[in-house]
Design a protein around this motif. Structure first.
Motif, mmCIF file in Angstrom:
data_model
loop_
_atom_site.group_PDB
_atom_site.id
_atom_site.type_symbol
_atom_site.label_atom_id
_atom_site.label_comp_id
_atom_site.label_asym_id
_atom_site.label_seq_id
_atom_site.Cartn_x
_atom_site.Cartn_y
_atom_site.Cartn_z
ATOM 1 N N VAL A 247 0.839 -1.200 0.000
ATOM 2 C CA VAL A 247 0.000 0.000 0.000
ATOM 3 C C VAL A 247 0.873 1.248 0.000
ATOM 4 C CG1 VAL A 247 -1.664 1.333 1.349
ATOM 5 C CG2 VAL A 247 -1.923 -1.140 1.138
ATOM 6 N N PHE A 248 1.916 1.251 0.837
ATOM 7 C CA PHE A 248 2.805 2.407 0.908
ATOM 8 C C PHE A 248 3.416 2.722 -0.452
ATOM 9 C CE2 PHE A 248 3.769 1.114 5.557
ATOM 10 C CZ PHE A 248 2.551 1.640 5.959
ATOM 11 N N ILE A 249 3.748 1.673 -1.204
ATOM 12 C CA ILE A 249 4.409 1.874 -2.490
ATOM 13 C C ILE A 249 3.404 2.257 -3.578
ATOM 14 C CG2 ILE A 249 5.891 0.762 -4.214
ATOM 15 C CD1 ILE A 249 6.969 -1.029 -2.040
ATOM 16 N N SER A 250 2.122 2.111 -3.312
ATOM 17 C CA SER A 250 1.099 2.365 -4.333
ATOM 18 C C SER A 250 0.666 3.816 -4.417
ATOM 19 C CB SER A 250 -0.135 1.488 -4.061
ATOM 20 O OG SER A 250 0.201 0.131 -4.076
ATOM 21 N N VAL A 251 0.780 4.541 -3.306
ATOM 22 C CA VAL A 251 0.220 5.890 -3.278
ATOM 23 C C VAL A 251 1.321 6.940 -3.212
ATOM 24 C CG1 VAL A 251 -1.953 5.208 -2.249
ATOM 25 C CG2 VAL A 251 -0.020 5.718 -0.772
ATOM 26 N N THR A 252 0.992 8.141 -3.667
ATOM 27 C CA THR A 252 1.983 9.217 -3.747
ATOM 28 C C THR A 252 1.569 10.385 -2.864
ATOM 29 O OG1 THR A 252 0.849 10.062 -5.703
ATOM 30 C CG2 THR A 252 2.721 8.616 -6.066
ATOM 31 N N THR A 253 1.392 10.120 -1.584
ATOM 32 C CA THR A 253 1.004 11.180 -0.660
ATOM 33 C C THR A 253 2.204 12.048 -0.298
ATOM 34 O OG1 THR A 253 1.175 9.443 1.026
ATOM 35 C CG2 THR A 253 -1.024 10.065 0.330
ATOM 36 N N VAL A 254 3.144 11.506 0.464
ATOM 37 C CA VAL A 254 4.330 12.269 0.852
ATOM 38 C C VAL A 254 5.161 12.705 -0.363
ATOM 39 C CG1 VAL A 254 6.527 12.148 2.078
ATOM 40 C CG2 VAL A 254 4.450 11.352 3.185
ATOM 41 N N PRO A 255 5.385 11.831 -1.369
ATOM 42 C CA PRO A 255 6.101 12.315 -2.560
ATOM 43 C C PRO A 255 5.432 13.516 -3.216
ATOM 44 C CG PRO A 255 6.067 9.938 -2.558
ATOM 45 C CD PRO A 255 5.170 10.378 -1.426
ATOM 46 N N ALA A 256 4.106 13.515 -3.261
ATOM 47 C CA ALA A 256 3.410 14.664 -3.839
ATOM 48 C C ALA A 256 3.625 15.912 -3.002
ATOM 49 C CB ALA A 256 1.916 14.361 -3.958
ATOM 50 N N ALA A 257 3.639 15.756 -1.685
ATOM 51 C CA ALA A 257 3.897 16.897 -0.810
ATOM 52 C C ALA A 257 5.309 17.432 -1.033
ATOM 53 C CB ALA A 257 3.702 16.484 0.649
ATOM 54 N N GLY A 258 6.284 16.520 -1.126
ATOM 55 C CA GLY A 258 7.659 16.937 -1.364
ATOM 56 C C GLY A 258 7.838 17.622 -2.708
ATOM 57 N N PHE A 259 7.207 17.060 -3.737
ATOM 58 C CA PHE A 259 7.305 17.636 -5.082
ATOM 59 C C PHE A 259 6.664 19.025 -5.105
ATOM 60 C CE2 PHE A 259 7.699 15.782 -9.614
ATOM 61 C CZ PHE A 259 8.243 16.975 -10.074
ATOM 62 N N ALA A 260 5.528 19.181 -4.431
ATOM 63 C CA ALA A 260 4.855 20.471 -4.395
ATOM 64 C C ALA A 260 5.742 21.539 -3.771
ATOM 65 C CB ALA A 260 3.538 20.345 -3.615
ATOM 66 N N VAL A 261 6.431 21.182 -2.698
ATOM 67 C CA VAL A 261 7.315 22.138 -2.024
ATOM 68 C C VAL A 261 8.481 22.524 -2.922
ATOM 69 C CG1 VAL A 261 8.930 22.432 -0.118
ATOM 70 C CG2 VAL A 261 6.698 21.402 0.295
#
Length: 310
Positions: A247-261
């Motif tokens: 599940v952790f590898i399936s979603v882009t929650t934290v990566p999306a937050a990092g990319f946005a910053v």
């Protein structure tokens, strides 16, 4: 099966014993009068089929045992007992489908507590995501997905919504509303330093190819979030930790937050906005899927006892 231990004051002794004696899914009942010192009372233990635990706990709570004494549960890996086997057979339902609410609530409450460890994992995950963006490294981004602790509060929020537990919901929301902004703020400061040192430029964001899926938000993003959220909740219910890693590898929650910053600091507001939208889609999708799984989870076995294999 689960091992149940009850510490009960003497005046509730017979009522507790009656609850356990009258439950067909209870086996190996033990009684130790007066052995508990703090709080004072009796210790009563039993092996209980998972399918019956919710009913047993509900009846014990009606006696106010959780306030006058204590109720504890822990899983039994191996039970060699004919009586315990008969208790499981007598219990209505199937152990594999049994959802023990108090167990799930305790687990999600622990995973959604805003602690220094939680914050550090969130910060490290966001920094890893930023490095993944700067280096266009999908492997680093996957590492950020695994390290990120955000699924705990999302699962807790789903449980809180279904069980109508306002305190758990507030705890989960606080962990997200504090943890994510703090991690993003620190990532922003680090990005500013990296930009000043010439380690990262706007071209690095514009020319990514391996990790551009992070900000490419669309209907598939919601589908993936829903599937991952459903799988994550099922893994919590069934204690399948291997599935949770998937599940952790399936979603882009934290990566999306990092990319946005990173994109915002470097001035690419289009990518920053799409990354933020990706983050929102994943957060909402996971919670919705978790709620649906808990609402639709079977309370009884789908296969009658009479036709189940031995």
């Amino acid at each position: 099966m689960l091992h149940l231990r009850v510490i009960a004051p003497e005046h509730l002794r017979e009522q507790v014993l009656d609850v356990l004696r009258n439950e067909p899914g209870v086996g190996n009942l033990l009684f130790y009068p007066g052995v508990a010192l703090l709080p004072e009372g009796d210790e009563i233990t039993a092996d209980v089929a998972r399918e019956c635990v919710n009913d047993v706990i509900r009846k014990l709570k009606q006696l106010d045992i959780q306030h006058e004494g204590a109720i504890t549960l822990h899983s039994l890996e191996t039970v060699l007992s004919t009586r315990a086997h008969h208790a499981e057979e007598a219990a209505e339902g199937d152990a594999a489908d049994a959802l023990v609410w108090d167990e799930l609530i305790a687990r999600t409450r622990e995973d959604s507590t805003l602690t220094m460890t939680f914050l550090l994992f969130m910060i490290l995950a966001c920094l890893l995501a930023a490095i993944g963006v700067a280096t266009d490294s999908s492997v680093t981004v996957v590492g950020a997905m695994v390290v990120g602790p955000e699924f705990g509060p999302l699962a807790a929020l789903a449980v809180a919504l279904v069980q109508r537990r306002a305190r758990l919901a507030r705890q989960a929301v606080a962990a997200l509303l504090i943890g994510l902004p703090v991690a993003m703020a620190i990532t922003g400061l680090v990005t500013l330093g990296a930009e000043a040192g010439g380690w990262i430029t706007l071209d690095d964001v514009k020319n990514v190819h391996q990790v551009d899926f992070i900000y490419r938000v669309g209907p598939i993003s919601l589908v993936v979030a829903l599937l991952a959220g459903a799988a994550g909740m099922l893994s919590l219910i069934s204690s399948k930790s291997g599935a949770l890693v998937g599940v952790f590898i399936s979603v882009t929650t934290v990566p999306a937050a990092g990319f946005a910053v990173v994109a915002a600091v470097l001035g690419d507001w289009s990518v920053a906005g799409r990354s933020a939208l990706q983050l929102l889609v994943n957060l909402v999708g996971i919670v919705i899927a978790g709620v649906v799984v808990l609402v639709l989870h079977p309370r009884k076995s789908l296969i009658p006892r009479s036709v189940q294999p031995n």
